[in-house]
Every structure is written in structure tokens, then in C-alpha cells.
Design a protein around this motif. Structure first.
Motif, PDB file in Angstrom:
ATOM      1  N   ASP A  50      37.458  36.670  34.406  1.00  9.03           N
ATOM      2  CA  ASP A  50      37.124  37.756  35.336  1.00  9.03           C
ATOM      3  C   ASP A  50      36.838  37.195  36.728  1.00  9.03           C
ATOM      4  OD1 ASP A  50      37.421  39.723  33.481  1.00  9.03           O
ATOM      5  OD2 ASP A  50      35.280  39.955  33.039  1.00  9.03           O
ATOM      6  N   THR A  51      37.177  37.995  37.751  1.00 11.10           N
ATOM      7  CA  THR A  51      36.952  37.597  39.136  1.00 11.10           C
ATOM      8  C   THR A  51      35.809  38.417  39.720  1.00 11.10           C
ATOM      9  OG1 THR A  51      39.295  37.044  39.419  1.00 11.10           O
ATOM     10  CG2 THR A  51      37.991  37.328  41.424  1.00 11.10           C
ATOM     11  N   LEU A  84      33.641  39.297  43.169  1.00  6.56           N
ATOM     12  CA  LEU A  84      33.696  39.268  44.629  1.00  6.56           C
ATOM     13  C   LEU A  84      32.295  39.030  45.184  1.00  6.56           C
ATOM     14  CD1 LEU A  84      35.096  39.747  47.381  1.00  6.56           C
ATOM     15  CD2 LEU A  84      34.614  42.178  47.090  1.00  6.56           C
ATOM     16  N   LEU A 124      34.267  32.061  34.864  1.00  5.81           N
ATOM     17  CA  LEU A 124      34.435  33.114  35.861  1.00  5.81           C
ATOM     18  C   LEU A 124      35.072  32.567  37.134  1.00  5.81           C
ATOM     19  CD1 LEU A 124      30.887  34.747  35.514  1.00  5.81           C
ATOM     20  CD2 LEU A 124      32.994  35.444  34.355  1.00  5.81           C
ATOM     21  N   ARG A 125      35.765  33.449  37.845  1.00  2.00           N
ATOM     22  CA  ARG A 125      36.310  33.107  39.158  1.00  2.00           C
ATOM     23  C   ARG A 125      35.511  33.857  40.225  1.00  2.00           C
ATOM     24  NH1 ARG A 125      41.061  34.142  36.036  1.00  2.00           N
ATOM     25  NH2 ARG A 125      42.223  32.232  35.599  1.00  2.00           N
ATOM     26  N   PHE A 126      35.282  33.200  41.352  1.00  2.00           N
ATOM     27  CA  PHE A 126      34.514  33.807  42.431  1.00  2.00           C
ATOM     28  C   PHE A 126      35.314  33.734  43.728  1.00  2.00           C
ATOM     29  CE2 PHE A 126      31.474  32.461  39.275  1.00  2.00           C
ATOM     30  CZ  PHE A 126      30.557  33.510  39.230  1.00  2.00           C
ATOM     31  N   GLU A 127      35.369  34.857  44.432  1.00  2.00           N
ATOM     32  CA  GLU A 127      36.014  34.907  45.739  1.00  2.00           C
ATOM     33  C   GLU A 127      35.016  35.442  46.756  1.00  2.00           C
ATOM     34  OE1 GLU A 127      39.668  37.065  45.776  1.00  2.00           O
ATOM     35  OE2 GLU A 127      40.546  35.924  44.114  1.00  2.00           O
ATOM     36  N   ARG A 153      41.070  44.646  41.460  1.00  2.00           N
ATOM     37  CA  ARG A 153      41.305  43.400  40.714  1.00  2.00           C
ATOM     38  C   ARG A 153      40.009  42.623  40.427  1.00  2.00           C
ATOM     39  NH1 ARG A 153      41.977  38.614  43.539  1.00  2.00           N
ATOM     40  NH2 ARG A 153      41.760  38.711  45.803  1.00  2.00           N
ATOM     41  N   TYR A 154      38.881  43.126  40.929  1.00  2.00           N
ATOM     42  CA  TYR A 154      37.595  42.483  40.655  1.00  2.00           C
ATOM     43  C   TYR A 154      36.882  43.212  39.518  1.00  2.00           C
ATOM     44  CZ  TYR A 154      38.469  40.429  45.257  1.00  2.00           C
ATOM     45  OH  TYR A 154      39.041  39.776  46.312  1.00  2.00           O
ATOM     46  N   ARG A 155      36.017  42.490  38.832  1.00  2.00           N
ATOM     47  CA  ARG A 155      35.199  43.096  37.769  1.00  2.00           C
ATOM     48  C   ARG A 155      33.799  43.426  38.243  1.00  2.00           C
ATOM     49  NH1 ARG A 155      36.266  42.749  32.425  1.00  2.00           N
ATOM     50  NH2 ARG A 155      34.428  44.100  32.353  1.00  2.00           N
TER      51      ARG A 155
END
Length: 411
Positions: free
Chosen positions: A296-297, A299, A330-333, A346-348
Motif C-alpha cells: 500500500d502507498t 501519501l 509500505l510505500r510512502f510518497e 491510488r493511495y490507501r
């Protein structure tokens, strides 16, 4: 002084319209200064021009002169995009109509502003050259926009327009909104825990800390400011219990261990979550942390751009703590500044900063946009308290949350 007021507490007023409608001249007439460059050449204003001003009784405001929303070409498209971004974060919009009258362009602007739920005023400019038709006035009023006639060249109608802006301002700008004043009383002692770390500006405190301290003093209460290592000793030496302890979120776990349960405790960021946004929504958003899955990404939303430090709260600490708490990959932007990404789907989860540099209208618009897309949103302080296991205690001081179904209170 209007120039000294924090950006996030100023009313933002955008002047929008077609090229050559007289927006720049009208800005100069409203502020009484030659703020914006004026020319008969269409498209003179290329980038939004900001002017700070004291508009009483509202106080400090920011006027924005914007590029025309009928611009052409690739560069014109970028200018119009910049104008729409200013409108997105505005509290009041003034749609300036030139000598061409109300056309499809003005209708499109009015529809856009109405869609953003921004209070709007239509200013028919250049009335020395043209008087608005009754049909135009009726159309604007049918959209809920009051109409005024002005002449930026002579200044006629400028004072009436300023009064209309004051009347159109959202309620929170006409009524005082409190950070901590409703949680304390005159004579109370309030302890503020302020760690000094790499992110703290040299010689200064960060804005949320300054605003909370000022409000404590405005309430005729006593503010005691300490670092996290001193809190236990300070509490032990106080003659009476403080009415509240407010801590920086980054040390909330250690401070919670040092502050007895019979002393209310919260964080600066949680106070700002209520002051600038919708605290119940942000608390509910924190529950989404428990539902995150591998891949999951998330934000990370920052309201201001700043130089990254070694242990940055939004870019390093929160991702680390959330990863440790969930045990997920997890992915973080990070998205910084006044812009917000268009592809929110597209973010969770969105974890937003305290919004000290945003106005409340803009922060609420971001929260509402996330809700419209079905995307949970929380903020730094609430998220940190959640993953540190102290969220129930941190939200306990707030009356509006005591009956809310957020779980059992600690202790």
C-alpha cells in the motif's frame, strides 16, 4: 501588522476573471497601493500576485491578482492552471467582469467557484465605459453571487466591495476560533513540552508552539515551557496540578509515561488538527492504519516546502513508526506545498501535517476531497499518537470527542 501575521490565519481573497477585465487595477484600488502592474495589453499578469492587507474588522488578509482564465496557448494553459490553484485555496472569490460583460468565460468561472463552495462576489468593473445589463445581474444573483459595480480607474465602489468581502467571509474569520482557550480557564497552569531538535528553527520555536503559548497568555493562564527531559521534575515541583499538558508529538510516548493519568494531556499537532480541520474525521482516519496491507502507498502531505533534515518527521520518522507498528511493507510518497495530487485514488491513506501554513478553508477542502474519493485522512500528531498507543488519552481533553466511538479511554 498584516505582513507579520502567519499565512495560515489570513483570509485569502482571489480576484479572477478574463484578461484585461481590470483585475490588477482593482487590486490597486482595493489596497490603495500600486501592487500589481497595470497595462492595456491582455495577459500582463502572468503569475499570481499576492498582497497582504489589513481589512478590518477581519484583520490580516491576502489578496491575489491572477492571470486571465481566457488565456490561450501552452503557456496560457499553465497560467490558467496557476489561477485555478489559487482559487482552490481561496476563502472568498471576486469575479471581475470587464467591458465585454458576462460571457461563457464568466459563467465557467462562476460555476467553478460554486463547485468549490467558495463565497463569491461579482464586481462589474469599468462602469465608466459600460453599465451591466439587468439580465447579467439577474444571472449572477441566481447563482448566489452578490453583484457590485466598480470603477478601478477612479476607485468608485472599492469601499463597497471591501464591505461585501467582509460580509462574505466564512464564519470562522468573523468569530474567534480557539486552539486551547476552551480547554483552560483564567489562572490555570498549562505545561508545554517543547523538545529542541534539528527541525526547530535556530533561535525560535515552531509556529504551532508559538500560537498555543500566545493563546494561553491571552486567556490569562500561566504557561510553563519545558523540554521533555524536565517534565517529571517540573510536575513534581508544582504547587498544584496543571489544567493541561501539551507536548510535541515526537516525544508523546515518553511524556505520556511521565504525566499522571489525572492530568489531561494532548499534543500541539492535535490542537491544530481541530483548529485547522475536522478532528473527528482525522481521528477516524487514523483507524485506517490498522487496515494497511503490504504494498500500500501512503501519501505524506506537507503544507510547506522545507529543507530535509536527517531525521525529518514526515519523511523519516512517521514512515518508520508506521512500518514498525503495522509490520507491513509500505510505500510512502511526499507531496509538499499548496498543491495536492489529482490521482488520490491510488493511495490507501493520507497523513497530513499540522497545516500551520494552510488556511482552515484549504485544509477542510483537502479533507472533504479525500472523503469524496473514499480515502481516509489523518494528521501527523493523530497518526503518531495512534502508532505509539496513546491516541485515546491524547483526544480525551476534547469535549466533542468524549462521546464519540473511538475506543475506550486509557487508564
Amino acid at each position: 501588522m498584516s505582513d507579520k501575521a502567519p499565512r495560515g490565519v489570513r483570509l485569502v481573497i482571489a480576484l479572477a476573471g478574463r484578461r484585461n477585465a481590470g483585475k490588477s487595477s482593482l487590486l490597486n484600488a482595493l489596497t490603495g497601493q500600486e501592487t500589481a502592474i497595470v497595462s492595456d495589453t491582455p495577459g500582463t499578469t502572468t503569475d499570481p500576485v499576492a498582497k497582504h492587507y489589513e481589512l478590518l474588522p477581519l484583520g490580516p488578509v491576502t489578496f491575489y491578482d491572477t492571470a486571465g482564465l481566457d488565456d490561450t496557448g501552452d503557456l496560457g494553459g499553465l497560467r490558467m492552471k496557476a489561477t485555478r490553484k489559487v482559487l482552490y485555496r481561496s476563502d472568498v472569490a471576486v469575479v471581475v467582469v470587464g467591458e465585454e460583460g458576462v460571457t461563457a468565460h464568466e459563467r465557467a468561472i462562476l460555476d467553478m467557484v460554486k463547485g468549490l463552495s467558495i463565497p463569491c462576489i461579482v464586481a462589474f468593473n469599468k462602469t465608466d465605459l459600460r453599465t451591466p445589463a439587468s439580465e447579467e445581474l439577474a444571472l449572477c444573483r441566481s447563482l448566489g453571487a452578490p453583484c457590485l459595480t466598480v470603477c478601478a480607474r477612479t476607485g468608485a465602489g472599492a469601499d463597497e466591495l471591501k464591505r461585501a468581502i467582509i460580509d462574505a467571509a466564512p464564519l470562522e474569520f468573523r468569530q474567534e476560533r480557539l486552539l486551547v482557550g476552551d480547554l483552560i480557564s483564567e489562572g490555570d497552569w498549562v505545561v508545554c513540552v517543547v523538545p529542541i531538535d534539528l527541525a526547530a528553527p535556530k533561535g525560535r520555536l515552531i509556529l504551532p508552539q508559538v500560537q498555543v503559548l500566545r493563546e494561553i497568555l491571552d486567556c490569562d493562564a500561566v504557561a510553563v515551557t519545558v523540554k521533555e527531559r524536565e517534565i517529571e521534575a517540573v510536575l513534581a515541583g508544582m504547587e498544584r496540578k496543571p489544567a493541561l499538558v501539551v507536548t510535541d508529538s515526537q516525544v508523546v510516548m515518553s511524556v505520556a509515561g511521565d504525566v499522571p493519568y489525572d492530568i489531561p494531556l494532548t499534543t500541539f499537532s492535535t490542537l491544530f488538527a481541530r483548529y485547522k480541520g475536522d478532528l473527528p474525521s482525522l481521528v477516524r482516519g487514523a483507524d485506517a492504519i490498522d487496515a494497511l496491507e503490504d504494498g500500500d502507498t501512503v501519501l505524506i502531505g506537507e503544507a510547506c516546502s522545507h529543507h530535509n533534515v536527517a531525521d525529518d518527521i514526515g519523511r523519516v520518522k512517521i514512515p518508520r513508526w508506521m512500518t514498525q507498528y503495522t509490520g507491513r511493507d509500505l510505500r510512502f510518497e511526499v507531496y509538499a506545498g499548496h498543491d495536492f495530487p489529482d490521482d488520490l485514488e491510488r493511495y490507501r491513506l493520507v497523513v497530513h501535517c499540522g497545516a500551520c501554513m494552510l488556511g482552515r478553508t484549504e485544509m477542510l477542502r483537502r479533507i472533504n476531497e479525500c472523503a469524496r474519493r473514499g480515502l481516509p485522512v489523518t494528521n501527523y500528531g493523530v497518526a503518531i499518537s495512534k502508532v505509539q498507543g496513546v491516541l485515546d488519552r491524547i483526544i480525551a481533553p476534547f469535549p466533542e470527542l468524549r462521546a464519540a466511538p473511538f475506543g475506550l479511554m486509557d487508564g
